[in-house]
Design a protein around this motif. Structure first.
Motif, short mmCIF file in Angstrom:
data_model
loop_
_atom_site.label_atom_id
_atom_site.label_comp_id
_atom_site.label_asym_id
_atom_site.label_seq_id
_atom_site.Cartn_x
_atom_site.Cartn_y
_atom_site.Cartn_z
N LEU A 1 0.81 -1.21 0.00
CA LEU A 1 0.00 0.00 0.00
C LEU A 1 0.84 1.26 0.00
O LEU A 1 0.40 2.31 -0.49
N VAL A 2 2.05 1.18 0.54
CA VAL A 2 2.92 2.37 0.62
C VAL A 2 3.11 3.04 -0.75
O VAL A 2 3.00 4.26 -0.87
N PRO A 3 3.40 2.27 -1.82
CA PRO A 3 3.63 2.92 -3.12
C PRO A 3 2.43 3.68 -3.68
O PRO A 3 2.59 4.48 -4.61
N LEU A 4 1.24 3.45 -3.14
CA LEU A 4 0.07 4.18 -3.63
C LEU A 4 0.13 5.66 -3.27
O LEU A 4 -0.56 6.48 -3.87
N GLY A 5 0.95 5.99 -2.26
CA GLY A 5 1.11 7.39 -1.88
C GLY A 5 -0.17 8.05 -1.41
O GLY A 5 -0.44 9.21 -1.75
N LEU A 6 -0.95 7.35 -0.62
CA LEU A 6 -2.23 7.88 -0.15
C LEU A 6 -1.99 8.99 0.88
O LEU A 6 -1.43 8.74 1.94
N ALA A 7 -2.44 10.20 0.56
CA ALA A 7 -2.28 11.32 1.48
C ALA A 7 -3.34 11.26 2.57
O ALA A 7 -4.53 11.08 2.29
N ASP A 8 -2.91 11.40 3.82
CA ASP A 8 -3.82 11.44 4.97
C ASP A 8 -4.85 10.32 4.90
O ASP A 8 -6.06 10.57 4.93
N ALA B 1 -2.31 0.51 9.50
CA ALA B 1 -2.41 1.85 10.06
C ALA B 1 -1.08 2.32 10.62
O ALA B 1 -0.68 3.49 10.46
N ARG B 2 -0.36 1.43 11.28
CA ARG B 2 0.95 1.78 11.81
C ARG B 2 1.91 2.18 10.70
O ARG B 2 2.61 3.18 10.78
N ARG B 3 1.94 1.37 9.64
CA ARG B 3 2.90 1.61 8.55
C ARG B 3 2.55 2.87 7.78
O ARG B 3 3.45 3.61 7.33
N LEU B 4 1.26 3.14 7.61
CA LEU B 4 0.85 4.32 6.84
C LEU B 4 0.70 5.55 7.73
O LEU B 4 0.37 6.63 7.22
N ASP B 5 0.95 5.39 9.04
CA ASP B 5 0.78 6.48 10.00
C ASP B 5 -0.63 7.07 9.86
O ASP B 5 -0.82 8.28 9.73
#
Length: 215
Positions: A26-33, A51-55
């Motif tokens: 999911l990180v490469p998707l670059g989801l803002a907030d 949730a932890r990884r994406l903050d």
């Protein structure tokens, strides 16, 4: 049979490991907030790692299967909080059911849904999804009924982007749900699929207390 992302080995050790692996996709998707909404109970430990990884904040989106009267293990539909029941029209037709036939079942499931919402969030409202990048998470997809109801409920709230993320799902179900989300991220999609639990070494049944602790 089916497919899996490179480097993914099945079965997963547990839901937490599956969540950590899924988060990296999911990180490469670059989801803002982003906002992570997990389907309890099994989706919560997966969603917690994401949730932890994406903050990102972690919330729950409560869903309930609508079982066939007299054969409750056969799901003919599902309902998610904030949404209307979503039915499998083909299956309903095959078993000879109308919506009137399942009204009592829907009523009972609405009551159980409300009980679980109160147990998990108390009097706090479901987080607003309007103009948010929302990731809906579960521990796996078999028929996909509850996931479809969850996606419909979130879509009605007008998110900016709607992503369904699961570690494993039946290939046919993953393909079908591609119409309900802007993107489906899955680590493995086997063609032969009996149950979600077969793809985990440890697949403990979770209680409401477990969900509360994880949240």
């Amino acid at each position: 049979m089916g497919w899996s992302r490179q480097g993914v080995r099945l079965p997963f050790t547990d839901r937490a490991e599956a969540g950590r692996l899924l988060a990296e996709e999911l990180v490469p998707l670059g989801l803002a907030d982003p906002l992570v909404l997990a389907l309890p109970r099994g989706g919560v430990p997966v969603g917690r790692e994401i949730a932890r990884r994406l903050d990102a904040p972690l919330g729950v989106l409560v869903t309930r299967k609508i079982g066939c009267p007299g054969q409750p293990e056969l799901g003919v539909g599902a309902i998610a909080e904030g949404g209307e029941p979503v039915f499998d029209a083909d299956l309903m037709r095959r078993v000879g059911l109308t919506r009137a036939d399942v009204e009592e079942t829907v009523r009972r499931e609405r009551a159980e849904l409300a009980r679980r919402v109160a147990a998990y969030r108390g009097d706090r409202a479901l987080p607003s999804v309007k103009d948010r990048n929302v990731v809906v998470v579960d521990d796996g997809l078999a028929t996909g009924g509850t996931a479809r109801a969850a996606l419909a409920a979130v879509r009605a709230g007008e998110p900016r982007r709607l992503v369904l993320a699961v570690p494993v799902g039946a290939a046919q179900t993953v393909k079908a749900l591609a119409r309900d989300a802007d993107e489906v991220v899955v680590l493995a999609a086997p063609w032969t699929f009996r149950a979600v639990g077969q793809w985990y070494v440890r697949f403990d049944q979770l209680s409401d207390d477990d969900v509360q602790r994880l949240l």
